[in-house]
Design a protein around this motif. Structure first.
Motif, PDB file in Angstrom:
ATOM      1  N   ALA A  32       0.816  -1.219   0.000  1.00 51.64           N
ATOM      2  CA  ALA A  32       0.000   0.000   0.000  1.00 51.64           C
ATOM      3  C   ALA A  32       0.843   1.259   0.000  1.00 51.64           C
ATOM      4  O   ALA A  32       0.326   2.336  -0.280  1.00 51.64           O
ATOM      5  N   GLY A  33       2.136   1.145   0.312  1.00 50.93           N
ATOM      6  CA  GLY A  33       2.977   2.319   0.440  1.00 50.93           C
ATOM      7  C   GLY A  33       2.816   2.961   1.806  1.00 50.93           C
ATOM      8  O   GLY A  33       1.929   2.601   2.594  1.00 50.93           O
ATOM      9  N   PHE A  34       3.686   3.946   2.117  1.00 53.90           N
ATOM     10  CA  PHE A  34       3.665   4.569   3.437  1.00 53.90           C
ATOM     11  C   PHE A  34       2.298   5.171   3.758  1.00 53.90           C
ATOM     12  O   PHE A  34       1.729   4.917   4.824  1.00 53.90           O
ATOM     13  N   ALA A  35       1.748   5.971   2.844  1.00 56.86           N
ATOM     14  CA  ALA A  35       0.469   6.629   3.100  1.00 56.86           C
ATOM     15  C   ALA A  35      -0.635   5.612   3.324  1.00 56.86           C
ATOM     16  O   ALA A  35      -1.436   5.735   4.261  1.00 56.86           O
ATOM     17  N   GLY A  36      -0.673   4.581   2.490  1.00 58.97           N
ATOM     18  CA  GLY A  36      -1.707   3.559   2.622  1.00 58.97           C
ATOM     19  C   GLY A  36      -1.562   2.750   3.887  1.00 58.97           C
ATOM     20  O   GLY A  36      -2.556   2.386   4.531  1.00 58.97           O
ATOM     21  N   ALA A  37      -0.319   2.459   4.268  1.00 60.21           N
ATOM     22  CA  ALA A  37      -0.085   1.684   5.484  1.00 60.21           C
ATOM     23  C   ALA A  37      -0.492   2.471   6.727  1.00 60.21           C
ATOM     24  O   ALA A  37      -1.124   1.933   7.641  1.00 60.21           O
ATOM     25  N   VAL A  38      -0.143   3.758   6.754  1.00 61.22           N
ATOM     26  CA  VAL A  38      -0.529   4.589   7.893  1.00 61.22           C
ATOM     27  C   VAL A  38      -2.049   4.721   7.961  1.00 61.22           C
ATOM     28  O   VAL A  38      -2.649   4.642   9.046  1.00 61.22           O
ATOM     29  N   LEU A  39      -2.697   4.908   6.820  1.00 61.04           N
ATOM     30  CA  LEU A  39      -4.154   5.020   6.794  1.00 61.04           C
ATOM     31  C   LEU A  39      -4.802   3.734   7.294  1.00 61.04           C
ATOM     32  O   LEU A  39      -5.771   3.775   8.051  1.00 61.04           O
ATOM     33  N   ARG A  40      -4.262   2.593   6.899  1.00 60.10           N
ATOM     34  CA  ARG A  40      -4.779   1.298   7.385  1.00 60.10           C
ATOM     35  C   ARG A  40      -4.664   1.217   8.905  1.00 60.10           C
ATOM     36  O   ARG A  40      -5.592   0.793   9.593  1.00 60.10           O
ATOM     37  N   GLY A  41      -3.532   1.644   9.442  1.00 62.29           N
ATOM     38  CA  GLY A  41      -3.367   1.641  10.889  1.00 62.29           C
ATOM     39  C   GLY A  41      -4.304   2.606  11.583  1.00 62.29           C
ATOM     40  O   GLY A  41      -4.857   2.298  12.648  1.00 62.29           O
ATOM     41  N   ALA A  42      -4.499   3.784  11.002  1.00 63.56           N
ATOM     42  CA  ALA A  42      -5.397   4.777  11.600  1.00 63.56           C
ATOM     43  C   ALA A  42      -6.838   4.274  11.618  1.00 63.56           C
ATOM     44  O   ALA A  42      -7.577   4.520  12.571  1.00 63.56           O
ATOM     45  N   GLN A  43      -7.228   3.589  10.571  1.00 60.06           N
ATOM     46  CA  GLN A  43      -8.584   3.043  10.515  1.00 60.06           C
ATOM     47  C   GLN A  43      -8.787   1.929  11.533  1.00 60.06           C
ATOM     48  O   GLN A  43      -9.862   1.763  12.082  1.00 60.06           O
ATOM     49  N   ARG A  44      -7.734   1.172  11.780  1.00 57.65           N
ATOM     50  CA  ARG A  44      -7.804   0.075  12.754  1.00 57.65           C
ATOM     51  C   ARG A  44      -7.697   0.589  14.189  1.00 57.65           C
ATOM     52  O   ARG A  44      -8.220  -0.020  15.130  1.00 57.65           O
ATOM     53  N   ALA A  45      -7.035   1.691  14.392  1.00 56.72           N
ATOM     54  CA  ALA A  45      -6.753   2.205  15.726  1.00 56.72           C
ATOM     55  C   ALA A  45      -8.023   2.629  16.459  1.00 56.72           C
ATOM     56  O   ALA A  45      -9.038   2.970  15.852  1.00 56.72           O
ATOM     57  N   ARG A  46      -7.934   2.633  17.783  1.00 58.38           N
ATOM     58  CA  ARG A  46      -9.067   3.018  18.621  1.00 58.38           C
ATOM     59  C   ARG A  46      -8.833   4.318  19.367  1.00 58.38           C
ATOM     60  O   ARG A  46      -9.767   4.918  19.900  1.00 58.38           O
ATOM     61  N   GLY A  47      -7.577   4.766  19.437  1.00 61.71           N
ATOM     62  CA  GLY A  47      -7.259   5.950  20.224  1.00 61.71           C
ATOM     63  C   GLY A  47      -7.708   7.241  19.574  1.00 61.71           C
ATOM     64  O   GLY A  47      -7.808   7.344  18.349  1.00 61.71           O
TER      65      GLY A  47
END
Length: 260
Positions: A82-97
């Motif tokens: 996904a690349g850096f932007a896609g990977a960070v977005l995936r993490g942000a969507q999964r995150a709860r904080g």
């Protein structure tokens, strides 16, 4: 002003699963959660290798650590690369904080850095807060260098040398903070669409994010009391993947970016 020190923090770490890099970042991140002591806090490691490398390397690193907070580390994978932007977005969507601390997998937090960043986010008008970044190669030479100080002035990007013989300001306004390590408000980050992958090949995605926040009237801060060590002596943006040396994170929009 609203108190956000008790807000939940999700640490998002995009990675290709390299164990040497994760041995640098994960222990310091786990210690940071131990120090905060808030049970809902978490670490989301986003595996962008396309081969689930982190599913092996992350448990190996955690196995050498003490403390209960290593159970707060979760591994998720992107679909393909996904690349850096896609990977960070995936993490942000999964995150709860409500707060996201985004950092590369070769970044080590120093003691108190996470606390200083969450403290800087008390003002609801602040969207992002970034630490002072010390390069590991300079630290080993008993000298203190932070990454070059960049700012936007009249829509021009200025780069100033950032050797700092004296103490850094506690908190100062900034045009943007580097994507190497920064804290953002999760909801606003998602509303902005995260980092724009269009700018990834030239590492301007963090500049673009700062501009987008400023256009909404939101603040971006650099926090002198928050320090991280960027281990630039490790293989960084260039890495060997499937027998070819490619950019770690590129953009589909960059047609001229090729493996060499």
């Amino acid at each position: 002003m609203s108190e956000v020190n008790n807000s939940t923090v999700s640490i998002v770490v995009p990675t290709l699963g390299d164990i040497e890099r994760l041995r640098v970042s994960l222990p310091s991140l786990v210690r940071a959660l131990e120090a905060r002591g808030f049970e809902p806090d978490e670490i989301v490691v986003v595996d962008d290798s396309g081969a689930e490398r982190a599913s092996t390397s992350v448990p190996e690193v955690l196995g050498s650590l003490d403390g209960s907070r290593k159970r707060s580390v979760h591994v998720v994978a992107t679909k393909g690369r996904a690349g850096f932007a896609g990977a960070v977005l995936r993490g942000a969507q999964r995150a709860r904080g409500s707060l996201l601390f985004i950092c590369q997998d070769d970044v080590e937090l120093t003691e108190g850095a996470l606390k200083a960043l969450t403290g800087a986010m008390r003002d609801e008008e602040v969207f992002a807060a970034g630490p002072m970044i010390v390069r590991s190669v300079d630290r080993e030479n008993d000298e203190e260098y932070v990454t070059p100080h960049l700012r936007l002035s009249d829509d021009r990007l200025e780069v100033r040398e950032a050797t700092t013989p004296g103490p850094a300001p506690d908190v100062e306004r900034a045009s943007f903070v580097p994507a190497t390590a920064l804290m953002v408000r999760r909801e606003t980050f998602l509303e902005l669409g995260g980092f724009d992958p269009l700018f990834a090949p030239f590492s301007w995605d963090d500049v673009d994010l700062g501009i987008s926040a400023r256009r909404r009237g939101l603040g971006v801060l650099r926090v002198g009391d928050a320090r991280v060590i960027h281990h630039t002596d490790l293989p960084s943006i260039w890495t060997e993947v499937e027998g070819e040396v490619c950019l770690l994170y590129t953009s589909d929009a960059a047609d001229d970016m090729q493996c060499v």
